[in-house]
Enzyme design. Structure first.
Site, PDB file in Angstrom:
ATOM      1  CB  ILE A 130      -0.932   0.044   1.214  1.00 28.10           C
ATOM      2  CG1 ILE A 130      -1.812  -1.459   1.273  1.00 28.10           C
ATOM      3  CG2 ILE A 130      -1.924   1.282   1.407  1.00 28.10           C
ATOM      4  CD1 ILE A 130      -2.607  -1.297   2.747  1.00 28.10           C
ATOM      5  CB  THR A 131       1.351   3.870  -2.350  1.00 28.55           C
ATOM      6  OG1 THR A 131       0.165   4.353  -2.978  1.00 28.55           O
ATOM      7  CG2 THR A 131       2.107   2.887  -3.152  1.00 28.55           C
ATOM      8  N   GLY A 132       1.306   5.166   0.610  1.00 27.29           N
ATOM      9  CA  GLY A 132       0.803   6.071   1.451  1.00 27.29           C
ATOM     10  C   GLY A 132      -0.119   5.650   2.810  1.00 27.29           C
ATOM     11  CB  ALA A 133       0.625   2.345   4.383  1.00 24.61           C
ATOM     12  CG  ASN A 134       2.166   8.105   6.353  1.00 27.14           C
ATOM     13  OD1 ASN A 134       2.539   8.094   5.160  1.00 27.14           O
ATOM     14  ND2 ASN A 134       2.100   9.171   7.083  1.00 27.14           N
ATOM     15  CB  SER A 135      -1.777   9.418   7.510  1.00 27.95           C
ATOM     16  OG  SER A 135      -1.646  10.063   6.114  1.00 27.95           O
ATOM     17  N   GLY A 136      -4.526   8.389   6.976  1.00 27.06           N
ATOM     18  CA  GLY A 136      -5.704   8.369   6.322  1.00 27.06           C
ATOM     19  C   GLY A 136      -5.992   7.025   5.759  1.00 27.06           C
ATOM     20  CE1 TYR A 183      -5.988  14.726  -5.750  1.00 18.61           C
ATOM     21  CE2 TYR A 183      -8.410  15.200  -6.499  1.00 18.61           C
ATOM     22  CZ  TYR A 183      -7.359  14.598  -5.934  1.00 18.61           C
ATOM     23  OH  TYR A 183      -7.765  13.368  -5.069  1.00 18.61           O
TER      24      TYR A 183
END
Length: 294
Positions: free
Chosen positions: A10-16, A163
């Site tokens: 998973i990418t960006g797995a440290n939050s949200g 975006y």
């Protein structure tokens, strides 16, 4: 020691939504490789998740805006994991000011599209038959355009213009990749998570945007609610053969007409391969023949 069993990245797995997805996949018995940009924040998330599911996680640093960092992360994953069952391209960036990465790409396009393109293709030889790739996109793809004459948006930058471009690229990439991987028994789908109350768009150094996000939080989905469709696509038996689709609230939805433009998706694919130097055909040669596959 290499990790065996069911494995998800998973990418960006440290939050949200990324952290929520990591927890949800661990509950389903997956060993989760958490790709994070910041070591300190990643370590905090890892320690929190390990308390609930000891031994179910590992963390690897990966800056999606830096192609060399992405390649290094993919190499580390290949060394440490026996195969790959799920790739959840969750990380997303929105910036209020125009920023460029070290090779001159507009930062949202670099992180949201190009970084995930490099990561996904370089991990293909590790993927088992039946693996699933899920791209977290957005309804913002509907207003996006791919500005081939000005991809860095030097002439007219606006946050949501950038975006939208990156999110349209996500949908186009997922569709183009799904056709290429169908013969290999690997599915690729994209999804819209809805409006989720995360820290995306908040400047971590200055805190700009945090007040606005706090005011709007009651109207947003929780990270768990936002992650639900992505985890559904990654694990549910009812969609194990579905590929090339776009989902919202666990249901397939129509995408904007431009997101169905095969000529546009192939033009973007060719540009990204040429820019990154990552070739699908070269990666495909090692699929099904790697010793890491079970």
């Amino acid at each position: 020691m290499r990790v065996n069993g069911k494995i998800a990245v998973i990418t960006g797995a440290n939050s949200g939504m990324g952290k929520a997805s990591a927890r949800m996949l661990a509950e389903k018995g997956y060993h989760v490789v958490m790709l994070v940009r910041n070591r300190e924040r990643g370590k905090e998330a890892l320690e929190e998740l390990e308390k609930a599911f000891p031994g179910s996680f590992q963390m690897i640093l990966c800056d999606l805006s830096d192609g060399d960092s992405v390649r290094a992360a993919a190499e580390e994953i290949s060394r440490k994991c026996s195969g790959l069952d799920i790739l959840l391209n969750n990380a997303g960036l929105i910036t209020t000011k125009r920023q460029l990465n070290e090779v001159g790409l507009e930062m949202q396009f670099a992180v949201n599209h190009v970084g995930h393109f490099i990561l996904t293709l370089t991990l293909l030889p590790l993927m088992r038959e039946g693996a699933r790739i899920v791209q977290v996109a957005s309804g913002a793809h509907k207003w996006g355009e791919i500005h081939f004459d000005d991809l860095t948006l030097e002439k007219n930058f606006r946050p949501f213009k950038a975006y939208g471009q990156s999110k349209l690229a996500n949908v186009l990439f997922a569709e183009a990749l799904s056709g290429r991987l169908k013969p290999h028994g690997i599915t690729v789908n994209s999804c819209h998570p809805g409006a989720v109350g995360t820290n995306m768009g908040v400047n971590r150094e200055t805190g700009f945007g945090r007040g606005i996000m706090s005011l709007l939080k009651p109207f947003f989905r929780t990270p768990e609610e936002g992650a639900d469709t992505a985890v559904f696509l990654a694990t549910d038996p009812s969609v194990e053969k579905v590929t090339g689709a776009y989902f919202y609230n666990r249901k397939p939805m129509a995408v904007a007409k431009k997101a169905q433009d095969r000529e546009l998706s192939e033009k973007l694919w060719r540009w990204t391969e040429e820019f990154t130097g990552v070739s699908f055909k070269e990666m495909e040669k090692n699929m099904g023949n790697s010793s890491v596959r079970n």
